[in-house]
Scaffold this active site. Structure first.
Site, short mmCIF file in Angstrom:
data_model
loop_
_atom_site.label_atom_id
_atom_site.label_comp_id
_atom_site.label_asym_id
_atom_site.label_seq_id
_atom_site.Cartn_x
_atom_site.Cartn_y
_atom_site.Cartn_z
N ASP A 736 0.85 -1.19 0.00
CA ASP A 736 0.00 0.00 0.00
C ASP A 736 0.89 1.24 0.00
O ASP A 736 1.84 1.33 0.80
CB ASP A 736 -0.90 -0.01 1.24
CG ASP A 736 -1.85 1.18 1.25
OD1 ASP A 736 -2.91 1.09 0.63
OD2 ASP A 736 -1.50 2.21 1.87
N LEU A 737 0.59 2.19 -0.89
CA LEU A 737 1.32 3.46 -0.92
C LEU A 737 0.63 4.41 0.04
O LEU A 737 -0.46 4.93 -0.25
CB LEU A 737 1.33 4.03 -2.34
CG LEU A 737 1.90 3.11 -3.43
CD1 LEU A 737 2.03 3.86 -4.75
CD2 LEU A 737 3.24 2.53 -3.02
N ASP A 779 -4.24 2.74 -4.71
CA ASP A 779 -2.91 2.83 -4.08
C ASP A 779 -2.42 1.47 -3.58
O ASP A 779 -1.48 1.40 -2.79
CB ASP A 779 -2.96 3.83 -2.91
CG ASP A 779 -4.04 3.48 -1.89
OD1 ASP A 779 -4.72 2.45 -2.08
OD2 ASP A 779 -4.21 4.23 -0.91
#
Length: 858
Positions: A736-737, A779
């Site tokens: 996950d960003l 994301d």
């Protein structure tokens, strides 16, 4: 317990009947008939037959006669019929189709093929019965519009001396009523009005529901006080339901030469003319309404001049990929800018042009303008996004439609696949025989075919399974109606799923709200079009939108459009030099012909050139040293070559011992057949291979994220489904960003997109070719590591990816980072969906501990 569906097997050969019964008995109740007459008797006594399996050659009544009898009965004609064929010849199949057959299965029978086709056709028929109520409106049980027209024509013809009136009852502000009281209340109102109209009608009258809020009735009439009648019906309605205003329009039938559609239009015009007027409930069509007809005449008089002076302008409405969030094409629409009247809405002139036949000339103009635009983009160095153009019902009847469209793409040097043809659903029902052959020819030439307005109530899903289609475009009103229902009651999800099973992409038009977008996204719809995204716009405005998109992700967007359909060569593998020479002569000027005399040399040549360079193989089954079997087996075991179509040949019927091997190839031909048969068979195989290739590319585009080039969620699910035991053990990694939304809000989406692409590049650099990489959400990213040697390897990789990505952001003022979660399965585990959930849970725990963490699920 739900009873089994019943299948009728019609076959004079007892052994064949018993074989089919044994195949089907596990899932269906099987009835048997030994000839067509006996089958008809069974059908007339049993209305629960779901499907018929039919032999053609039978005593008493053969299969063709039986099909003709069935086709004459409106109820029986809805039952799908699968013809069992011995020869499998194209002529036999065309003959059976012309008599009303639905599908074919060859003899000898293959159980899985029969069961699959039977299940598919039964499913299609049952879904079609729900979607298309051809005679009765689903909500009110009144006649549908088309059935009302039919009954009206019959009544006027049978009773020429009787005076009739056509009465239109229209609910004023029905949409407002729905908004105020809810859709269930609106449905109850429609049912109540329908019942009231039925109760007021006499025995010779009949009532229909037209559209959402209008009802039509045929009544005997002579000097009627229509205003009083209208008030009486209104009072009857208002006794049960308040706040409803009805407007009534009457057309007295004096000229029976007028089409019934125009008669109904005039009654509708009368009702519309008093909408919004206080204390007026009824209007009779008379000279006061002639003004509207005069306006139509003025438009008709001006249309040819408008076309020659290019007053018609091309507008484009973008189509968006729901998964990739980008423009993938546009629909071409037309606007009329008259020098004196200004802009005239298409709702005013398009229906008129459809009536007077000018629509074909206007459509040709739009098609040509679209081709010019595609050529201009091509010359400017862009790979054109496809443009969809409308092909109206009137166009379908034009004898030279195929030549016209082919001539345009050749004139402007564009790929036919860039010009999508939207053929309205009603055209398929009104001219089924003609449309089948026309669409098949257009599809063969490379045009992408879209069925427009699907769900508006005309076509059958049975026909949908027969058509050469690429895209299903759902009707705007159908979508709105279905999305108003609870999810568990809506047919929309089933239809989208069915279309995907038929390898069709789905476009939803008329999307106007974020709620509609969310529902359609959950249903896995492919593309959306509507005012929520963009209104129809001038070409220059569309081009700017497109170029802005290209500037953000030029490589990904352009890659999604790359398609090549070049056919290069045919390979003939035959020990007979004279036959190889004959093949050269047959295909001279059409294909490059390569030749080999033995299997080993042929295999080496195929591997050297690859699947993309060889369009078809003509293989002699009498090659020495069992070479044909060796070559077929080698090709079928090579995943890069197995899709090359193979036409098997033997010199004469004495070599029938070779036939079992022929069943493993794509087609079979005896060399004693006319040489023209060879050309026809090879061309057919190439056409099929091209169609499969086109479908494969379309599926690949649908499985790719446009921004990163990685798989999207749909592609990831397909990849999961293809995981095999030999790929185990494996690990699923979720990344996950963190703070991507904050980056987008603070620095703009260009910066956010650049960060996403950089992470995708990092994944590619740290993983192997065999691993599966996916952009799982906005994301989120997912990785499947195959053939995992240890848990520590997966953890090291996850930590390394998070660390390297976080290090790459240190030189920029971005408050962003990467977190990861990992789950591992051994050789005995196969539930990858559960593994995915575990990795996601590990990711959630990692984010709770603090950003930049990577944890293993425990």
């Amino acid at each position: 317990m739900t009873p089994k569906r019943q299948i009728l097997v019609v076959e004079d050969n007892l052994l064949n009947r018993e074989m089919l019964s044994d195949i089907l008995a596990g899932q269906y109740t099987v009835l048997q008939a030994e000839n067509g007459q006996e089958a008809l008797n069974i059908l007339r006594q049993n209305d629960r037959i779901a499907l018929i399996l039919l032999d053609v050659q039978m005593p008493v009544m053969d299969g063709y006669t039986f099909l003709d009898k069935v086709k004459e009965d409106k109820e029986l004609s809805l039952i799908p019929v699968i013809v069992t064929t011995q020869s499998g010849s194209e002529a036999d199949e065309i003959a059976a189709l012309s008599h009303g057959a639905t599908d074919f299965v060859p003899k000898p029978y293959r159980p899985q093929v029969i069961l699959s086709r039977v299940a598919s056709l039964i499913k299609l028929r049952e879904t079609a019965a729900m979607v298309n109520q051809l005679q009765y409106d689903r909500l009110t049980d009144l006649y549908t519009r088309e059935f009302f027209y039919q009954k009206l024509r019959e009544q006027l013809l049978v009773n020429p001396a009787q005076d009739y009136c056509i009465v239109c009852a229209s609910i004023e502000n029905f949409r407002l009523y729905n908004d105020m009281f809810g859709v269930p209340a609106g449905d109850a109102l429609l049912r109540h009005i329908g019942n009231t109209c039925l109760n007021m009608a006499d025995d010779t009258s009949f009532v229909s529901r037209f559209g959402a809020d209008s009802f039509f009735c045929l009544q005997k009439c002579k000097n009627q006080d229509w205003e009083s009648i209208a008030r009486a019906v209104d009072q009857a309605i208002s006794l049960s339901i308040k706040n409803v205003v009805m407007r009534w329009g009457v057309y007295e039938v004096t000229d029976r030469s007028i089409p019934v559609e125009i008669m109904c239009d005039r009654a509708q015009l009368a009702a519309n003319s008093i909408k919004g007027q206080y204390n007026r409930f009824c209007a009779v069509y008379d000279d006061a309404l002639r003004g509207q007809l005069l306006r139509e005449k003025a438009i008709t008089d001006a249309m040819e001049t408008a076309l020659s002076e290019k007053q018609f302008l091309l507008y484009l409405q973008p189509k968006y990929s729901l998964r990739d969030e980008c423009i993938v094409g546009a629909e071409a629409l037309v606007r009329w800018n008259h020098p004196e009247w200004g802009f005239i809405g298409p709702n005013e002139f398009i229906p008129l042009f459809e009536k007077n036949g000018f629509i074909f000339q206007l459509d040709q103009y739009v098609w040509e303008q679209a081709c010019i635009l595609l050529r201009d983009w091509q010359q400017q160095g862009y790979r054109p996004l496809p443009i969809s153009v409308n092909v109206s019902r009137a166009d379908v009847y034009q004898l030279h439609l195929v030549d016209t469209l082919q001539g345009l793409v050749q004139k402007y040097g564009i790929d036919p696949s860039c010009l999508h043809l939207e053929i309205t659903e009603s055209a398929y029902a009104e001219s089924a025989d003609q449309i089948l052959s026309t669409v098949e020819e257009l599809h063969r030439l490379g045009f992408v075919i879209e069925m427009d307005d699907f769900g508006s109530g005309y076509s059958s899903l049975n026909m949908l399974s027969q058509m050469k289609l690429d895209i299903l475009k759902l009707d705007m009103k159908f979508i709105r109606n279905e999305l108003q229902r609870p999810a568990q009651q809506s047919l929309l999800n089933d239809i989208i799923h069915m279309a995907h099973k038929l390898h069709l992409s789905v476009v939803a038009e008329g999307v106007e709200t974020s709620e509609q977008v969310k529902r359609l996204h959950a249903m896995d719809c492919d593309y959306l079009q509507g005012y929520f995204f963009a209104k129809p716009m001038p070409v220059a405005q569309y081009e700017q939108l497109w170029k802005d998109q290209l500037s953000r992700a030029p490589k990904a967007v352009q890659k999604a459009q790359e398609t090549e359909w070049d056919v290069t060569s045919v390979l003939v593998v035959d020990e007979d030099a004279s036959y190889r020479k004959k093949v050269h002569q047959v295909f001279a000027g059409q294909y490059q012909v390569m030749e080999e005399s033995n299997a080993s040399s042929a295999l080496a040549l195929i591997r050297e050139h690859g699947q993309s360079a060889i369009s078809a193989i003509i293989l002699s089954l009498t090659l020495p040293e069992n070479g044909a079997a060796m070559l077929v087996e080698s090709l079928r075991q090579d995943s890069s070559l197995w899709k090359i179509p193979i036409l098997a040949t033997i010199p004469n019927s004495k070599k029938a011992a070779e036939l079992p091997l022929a069943l493993e190839t794509d087609d079979f031909l005896c060399k004693r057949h006319p040489i023209c048969d060879l050309r026809k068979r090879v061309q057919n195989l190439i056409d099929i291979a091209q169609a499969h290739r086109r479908e494969s590319i379309l599926r690949d585009e649908a499985h790719r994220d446009y921004l990163t080039g990685l798989l999207n969620r749909r592609g990831f699910q397909a990849a999961i489904a293809s995981i095999r035991t030999e790929n185990l053990p494996l690990a699923v990694c979720m990344f996950d960003l963190d703070n991507l939304k904050k980056v987008n809000d603070t620095f703009g989406h260009d910066t956010g997109d650049r960060m996403i692409r950089a992470f995708a590049d990092l994944l590619r650099s740290q993983t192997r070719t065999e691993d599966v990489l996916c952009r799982y959400g906005g994301d989120e990213f997912a990785v499947i590591l195959k053939h995992l040697d240890s848990v520590q390897t997966a953890m090291d990789l996850g930590q390394r990816i998070c660390s390297q990505f976080n290090d790459s952001l240190m030189e920029e003022p971005l408050d962003a980072s990467c977190s990861g979660g990992i789950a591992v399965c051994g050789k005995d585990e196969r539930d990858l969906q559960l593994l995915l959930e575990k990795a996601d849970e590990a990711l959630r725990r990692a984010k709770q501990k603090g950003k930049s963490q990577c944890l293993l699920w425990d």
